[in-house]
Structures are given as structure tokens and as C-alpha cells.
Design an enzyme around this catalytic site. Sequence first.
Site, short mmCIF file in Angstrom:
data_model
loop_
_atom_site.label_atom_id
_atom_site.label_comp_id
_atom_site.label_asym_id
_atom_site.label_seq_id
_atom_site.Cartn_x
_atom_site.Cartn_y
_atom_site.Cartn_z
N GLN A 1 -3.59 0.90 4.59
CA GLN A 1 -4.30 -0.35 4.43
C GLN A 1 -3.47 -1.38 3.68
O GLN A 1 -3.44 -2.56 4.03
CB GLN A 1 -5.62 -0.12 3.69
CG GLN A 1 -6.44 -1.38 3.48
CD GLN A 1 -6.87 -2.03 4.78
OE1 GLN A 1 -7.44 -1.37 5.65
NE2 GLN A 1 -6.60 -3.33 4.94
N ARG B 1 -6.86 11.81 7.90
CA ARG B 1 -7.86 11.03 7.13
C ARG B 1 -8.81 12.06 6.52
O ARG B 1 -9.62 12.67 7.24
CB ARG B 1 -8.60 10.07 8.07
CG ARG B 1 -9.59 9.13 7.38
CD ARG B 1 -10.22 8.23 8.44
NE ARG B 1 -11.22 7.34 7.91
CZ ARG B 1 -11.00 6.10 7.50
NH1 ARG B 1 -9.78 5.61 7.54
NH2 ARG B 1 -11.98 5.35 7.05
N HIS C 1 -5.13 4.90 -0.07
CA HIS C 1 -5.22 4.39 1.31
C HIS C 1 -3.99 3.52 1.57
O HIS C 1 -4.08 2.30 1.74
CB HIS C 1 -6.50 3.58 1.49
CG HIS C 1 -6.88 3.35 2.92
ND1 HIS C 1 -6.11 3.78 3.99
CD2 HIS C 1 -7.95 2.70 3.47
CE1 HIS C 1 -6.69 3.42 5.12
NE2 HIS C 1 -7.80 2.76 4.83
N ARG D 1 -3.40 -3.95 10.78
CA ARG D 1 -3.32 -2.49 10.69
C ARG D 1 -2.49 -1.95 11.86
O ARG D 1 -1.71 -1.01 11.70
CB ARG D 1 -4.73 -1.86 10.71
CG ARG D 1 -5.54 -2.04 9.44
CD ARG D 1 -4.98 -1.25 8.26
NE ARG D 1 -4.89 0.18 8.55
CZ ARG D 1 -5.91 1.04 8.40
NH1 ARG D 1 -7.09 0.61 7.96
NH2 ARG D 1 -5.75 2.32 8.65
N ASP E 1 -13.79 -4.53 -1.99
CA ASP E 1 -14.10 -3.44 -1.07
C ASP E 1 -15.55 -3.03 -1.34
O ASP E 1 -16.17 -3.50 -2.30
CB ASP E 1 -13.13 -2.27 -1.30
CG ASP E 1 -13.20 -1.21 -0.20
OD1 ASP E 1 -13.90 -1.43 0.81
OD2 ASP E 1 -12.56 -0.16 -0.35
N CYS F 1 -10.81 -4.86 3.18
CA CYS F 1 -10.25 -3.90 4.13
C CYS F 1 -11.22 -3.52 5.24
O CYS F 1 -10.79 -2.98 6.25
CB CYS F 1 -9.77 -2.66 3.38
SG CYS F 1 -11.08 -1.71 2.58
#
Length: 301
Positions: A134, A104, A131, A288, A221, A260
Site C-alpha cells: 500500500q 495476505r 502493509h 496499487r 484509515d 488506502c
Amino acid sequence: MKLKTKDFLTLDELSSKELSQIIDLAIKLKKQKNNKAKPLQNKTLAMIFQKPSTRTRVSFEVGMFQLGGNALNLSPNDMQISRGESVQDTAKTLSAYVDAIMARVFEDDLLEDLAKNATVPVINGLSNSFHPCQILADLMTIKEKKKKLSGLKIAWIGDGNNVCNSLLYGCALSGINISVATPKEFQPDSAVVKKSKSKTQVELTTNPDDAVKNADVVMTDTFTSIHNLDKKRVKKFLPKYQVNSSLMKKAKKDAIFMHCLPAKRGIEVTESVIDGPQSVVWQEAENRLHSQKALLISLIK
């Protein structure tokens, strides 16, 4: 099922069939929560975190445990990379010890260098541009709720950020049409848009009302990094790009709302929406875990 790609960096490495297989496997794994099978027994995942994380860290760590493996949490300060060791040498060293690497990070170049020099799979746990993990969970959630993917319409409202870029690739692979409503200066990556348009319908607009028309899914988001709330930047989005009850009513009656997380309640989404009957954000967050378990099984040989 084993993937043809070694690494999972953008979603664009996958074929439509591979994406569908991962999602179907994730749904199967979710239904078999108490299954005692340990397909990744004695396997180890190294997790590198340049950025703080809740969902990514916990879901990968718990996922590896449930699959019979182990996960190592590594911050840059825990590694010699903080003292100048190259990414290349770090990748080669970790490859001698672990079976996969999840990172990450800020810069996509770091991920690409890791993948180029590692002999084990490298997974993008989030970068400035993408991402993909996700979106696996998002598509899984949509399929659970809508029983299909192809032919649906997603409305993305707000910032054309890393999640939006990955969503575009996900829509292209699964046959979902997408309408992205952003201020002009916050549109998603033009190269990603161009490539996605070759496989599905992609609309870019500055009008959220147009985007949500006939939408099966409404997504948003944060407008800024959750750790750095830039008030000047936020003003460029509010109130026009906030997902509220009025905007949701302009989508299909059975439209679902997704985010998310983490969310800035009262900014990009109102509490009446995120806590309302159309919201599936907690199912999305749980997924997830299941989608990443499916990815790990598919990647680790």
C-alpha cells in the site's frame, strides 16, 4: 533493476535508492499502459489469501497478466495447509512450481516462515503489523501530485495500524516528515517509530489539529477492521479523529487527502472530503496496480 533483498515483507528491506527506483519505474509503467513488452512472460505468482481482498487481489492478478505472467488465487481451504501441512513444507512445495508468492495473512510469523523456507520471493500483501504494498502506491501517488517526496510532511490521523507502521518506514526511506495523531493507546509500533526517527522527523501526538499544521498530505484509515466494526472501539476515535472539511482546512491549502480504502464513510472520513477536490483516493487505488508491477519486475529474477 534487481533488488538486493529476496523478499518484501515490511519495506525495511529496501534501501532509499531501491525504493526510489521502484516508484520511478511504477510511474514509467503507468505512462506505458499499452506497452506490449512482457517482462514476466511464463512467470507465475501464487497468491495466498487468509483475508478477503479487492485491491490486493485484483491489482496483483491484473498486474501479472499485463506483464505476461499468471497468478494463482489460493485460499487456505484450497491447500493442504488447512489439513495440517506445515508452512515450511508449503513454502518448499510452492517454490517448486511458482516464481513468487504473495500472502495476505493475519500473523507476521507465517510470512516470515514462508520467506525463510521458500526459495522464491515472498511478498507481504498485508499482515497484522504491516502493509508495505500500500505504501508503494501511496508514495507513488504523492510523487505524481507533489513532484517530490523528500521534505514533504504527512499527517496521519486515527489508528496507528499496519498501514501506519509501513508508512513510517516509507517516510524514513524517502525523507518525508510525518506527524501521527492517535489516541495514546493506538500509537504505531514503538520499535518502528524508534527506527524511523533515526532517519526522518517523526512526531507522535494526540491532537489532530497539531498534526495537520503545514501538512502536504493528510491520510487516514478505518478505525477497525472493515469486516468487524467494533462500536466501542470506534467511540474512542470519534469525533476527534475524523478527517472532515474543518480539519483539512488546517493543513496546507494544496494538501491532498489519501485513504488506502475500503473506507467507512461518515466515520474516519466525511463524504465531503473523500469525494472532494483534495481527494486522490482513486488515483491512489489505481496506483496499487502500477507500483506492484514495478515491485514484481524488481523481485522476480
